[in-house]
Scaffold this motif. Structure first.
Motif, PDB file in Angstrom:
ATOM      1  N   THR A 108       0.895  -1.156   0.000  1.00 51.95           N
ATOM      2  CA  THR A 108       0.000   0.000   0.000  1.00 51.95           C
ATOM      3  C   THR A 108       0.929   1.201   0.000  1.00 51.95           C
ATOM      4  O   THR A 108       1.523   1.524   1.028  1.00 51.95           O
ATOM      5  CB  THR A 108      -0.887   0.017   1.269  1.00 51.95           C
ATOM      6  OG1 THR A 108      -1.532  -1.256   1.377  1.00 51.95           O
ATOM      7  CG2 THR A 108      -1.961   1.103   1.197  1.00 51.95           C
ATOM      8  N   ASP A 109       1.121   1.815  -1.152  1.00 52.81           N
ATOM      9  CA  ASP A 109       2.112   2.883  -1.298  1.00 52.81           C
ATOM     10  C   ASP A 109       1.469   4.141  -1.875  1.00 52.81           C
ATOM     11  O   ASP A 109       0.760   4.069  -2.890  1.00 52.81           O
ATOM     12  CB  ASP A 109       3.234   2.449  -2.263  1.00 52.81           C
ATOM     13  CG  ASP A 109       4.087   1.320  -1.697  1.00 52.81           C
ATOM     14  OD1 ASP A 109       4.396   1.361  -0.495  1.00 52.81           O
ATOM     15  OD2 ASP A 109       4.437   0.405  -2.471  1.00 52.81           O
ATOM     16  N   PHE A 110       1.762   5.290  -1.228  1.00 52.19           N
ATOM     17  CA  PHE A 110       1.334   6.594  -1.761  1.00 52.19           C
ATOM     18  C   PHE A 110       2.552   7.226  -2.435  1.00 52.19           C
ATOM     19  O   PHE A 110       3.628   7.317  -1.832  1.00 52.19           O
ATOM     20  CB  PHE A 110       0.840   7.510  -0.636  1.00 52.19           C
ATOM     21  CG  PHE A 110      -0.348   6.952   0.104  1.00 52.19           C
ATOM     22  CD1 PHE A 110      -1.638   7.173  -0.378  1.00 52.19           C
ATOM     23  CD2 PHE A 110      -0.189   6.193   1.258  1.00 52.19           C
ATOM     24  CE1 PHE A 110      -2.741   6.657   0.296  1.00 52.19           C
ATOM     25  CE2 PHE A 110      -1.280   5.670   1.932  1.00 52.19           C
ATOM     26  CZ  PHE A 110      -2.562   5.901   1.451  1.00 52.19           C
ATOM     27  N   ILE A 111       2.359   7.666  -3.682  1.00 49.48           N
ATOM     28  CA  ILE A 111       3.488   8.163  -4.478  1.00 49.48           C
ATOM     29  C   ILE A 111       3.064   9.440  -5.202  1.00 49.48           C
ATOM     30  O   ILE A 111       1.923   9.554  -5.663  1.00 49.48           O
ATOM     31  CB  ILE A 111       3.871   7.100  -5.546  1.00 49.48           C
ATOM     32  CG1 ILE A 111       4.349   5.815  -4.861  1.00 49.48           C
ATOM     33  CG2 ILE A 111       4.949   7.600  -6.505  1.00 49.48           C
ATOM     34  CD1 ILE A 111       4.076   4.585  -5.662  1.00 49.48           C
ATOM     35  N   LEU A 112       3.998  10.363  -5.313  1.00 49.99           N
ATOM     36  CA  LEU A 112       3.763  11.528  -6.169  1.00 49.99           C
ATOM     37  C   LEU A 112       4.555  11.295  -7.448  1.00 49.99           C
ATOM     38  O   LEU A 112       5.766  11.127  -7.416  1.00 49.99           O
ATOM     39  CB  LEU A 112       4.238  12.807  -5.477  1.00 49.99           C
ATOM     40  CG  LEU A 112       3.966  14.081  -6.275  1.00 49.99           C
ATOM     41  CD1 LEU A 112       2.460  14.341  -6.393  1.00 49.99           C
ATOM     42  CD2 LEU A 112       4.650  15.280  -5.623  1.00 49.99           C
ATOM     43  N   MET A 113       3.841  11.241  -8.577  1.00 46.40           N
ATOM     44  CA  MET A 113       4.500  10.953  -9.862  1.00 46.40           C
ATOM     45  C   MET A 113       4.515  12.246 -10.673  1.00 46.40           C
ATOM     46  O   MET A 113       3.461  12.714 -11.106  1.00 46.40           O
ATOM     47  CB  MET A 113       3.703   9.855 -10.580  1.00 46.40           C
ATOM     48  CG  MET A 113       4.338   9.315 -11.822  1.00 46.40           C
ATOM     49  SD  MET A 113       3.358   7.898 -12.371  1.00 46.40           S
ATOM     50  CE  MET A 113       4.146   7.519 -13.923  1.00 46.40           C
TER      51      MET A 113
END
Ligand code: KG4
Ligand code: ZN
Length: 334
Positions: free
Chosen positions: A141-146
């Motif tokens: 479960t990963d939150f990423i800013l792309m």
């Protein structure tokens, strides 16, 4: 540019051919899921043996179905991790063999990044960066800013159980399925029209000042709630699903306020969840953001998004450096 990809990180054996990262030409997926039901979880040795059994026929079918000669392919892509070592090795070694036999460059791909690229294949609407990304699967479960292809910043993620794992373990507690019961839990939850247990379960770390989440306590709280025998199972399923999604939505909202993305992308097996999809869609509408989520067949493991990720961000590598990496994180090089 046509890329043939192999994905064998867990219990799916998949092969796809994708053109220019965006057009699926063929996709074949075999699964050993049924063989793991009696044991209530994956036995890695059995998964690996099934990979060996399936990889040849899956590859044959992919080429036959498209009537394609290897001459027309430009590269081979393969998932190098994360995943089960025995399963990964089958795909990695098969891809190396194809690369040598057909004299094609070999491109290693991170499975977690692959999940994100389910949003770039067969679509009519282009993704506008920067994007807030949630990779939500059985193991992550990963939150990423792309900010762009290949330009990602890790914001936070689970400290213990992944969301999919929490779904599966809760489904088992509710007696729905011994293995991969996330779908059954979500179906049972949908039959609950009035959540009488609303707010009874904790929303772990919902107000914490970062993007980390924790779901193992939630599962324990479900166990206690079941033991109290107050609510019917569909109410408990609904309250569990709502609690988990409340936490995810709160973190996404926090990230929207802090990073002001133009779009939201979901990826990973749990992004097939109807309640999650609709809550994140509502959140996107609230902030006027474009919302992208893969079609159901590209949420769970397949090789299509591996070829797409290979096209957009990964470079061919020396054969000797392409190795199986079971514990790769979302920001690690494949
Ligand atoms: O991405 P995936 O196919 O495999 C991993 O890379 O982990 O994700 C599988 C996970 C399992 O935990 C499965 O129960 C969950 O995704 N899942 C769901 C749903 N469909 C699949 N969880 C909740 N609701 C669903 N509809
Ligand atoms: Zn996956």
């Amino acid at each position: 540019m046509k890329i043939l990809s192999l994905e064998t990180s867990c219990d799916e054996t998949a092969c796809a051919i994708v053109e220019n990262g965006v057009k699926e030409l063929v996709s074949v997926v075999a699964s050993s899921k049924d063989f793991h039901e009696s044991t209530g979880g994956i036995v890695p040795e059995i998964a690996a043996r099934k990979q060996i059994e399936f990889i040849g026929p899956v590859l044959d079918q992919a080429l036959l179905r498209y009537g394609l000669s290897p001459d027309t392919l430009d590269a081979i892509a393969v998932t190098t991790g994360p995943g089960l070592i025995g399963s990964l090795l089958v795909g990695v070694e098969a891809a190396k063999a194809l690369s040598i036999a057909w004299n094609k460059p070999l491109i290693p791909v991170n499975h977690l990044v692959g999940h994100i690229y389910g949003n770039f294949v067969n679509v009519t609407e282009d993704v506008v960066f920067p994007s807030l990304v949630l990779v939500i699967s059985g193991g992550h479960t990963d939150f990423i800013l792309m900010r762009n292809h290949g330009d990602m910043e890790y914001l936070g993620g689970t400290l213990d159980d992944a969301a999919g794992e929490a779904f599966d373990k809760t489904a088992r507690l509710l007696g729905l399925a011994k293995y991969l019961g996330g779908v059954q839990l979500s179906k049972l939850s949908a039959t609950c029209t009035d959540n009488l247990a609303s707010g009874v379960l904790p929303r772990p770390l919902i107000d914490s000042p970062n993007y980390d989440v924790s779901f193992s306590g939630l599962k324990t709280a479900v166990k206690r709630l079941i033991d109290k025998n107050i609510y019917p199972n569909n109410v408990i399923a609904c309250e569990f699903e709502t609690a988990l999604i409340d936490v995810v939505v709160a973190k996404m909202r926090k990230a929207i306020k802090e990073f002001k993305p133009s779009s939201i992308l979901l990826g990973g097996g749990v992004s097939a969840n109807t309640a999650l999809r609709s809550r994140i869609k509502l959140l996107s509408e609230e902030y006027g953001l474009n919302f992208h989520v893969p079609p159901l067949n590209l949420c769970t493991d397949n090789a299509v998004y591996i070829a797409s990720a290979a096209y957009f961000i990964n470079k061919p590598a020396e054969l000797t450096s392409v190795v199986a990496k079971p514990s790769l994180g979302v920001m690690d090089r494949p």
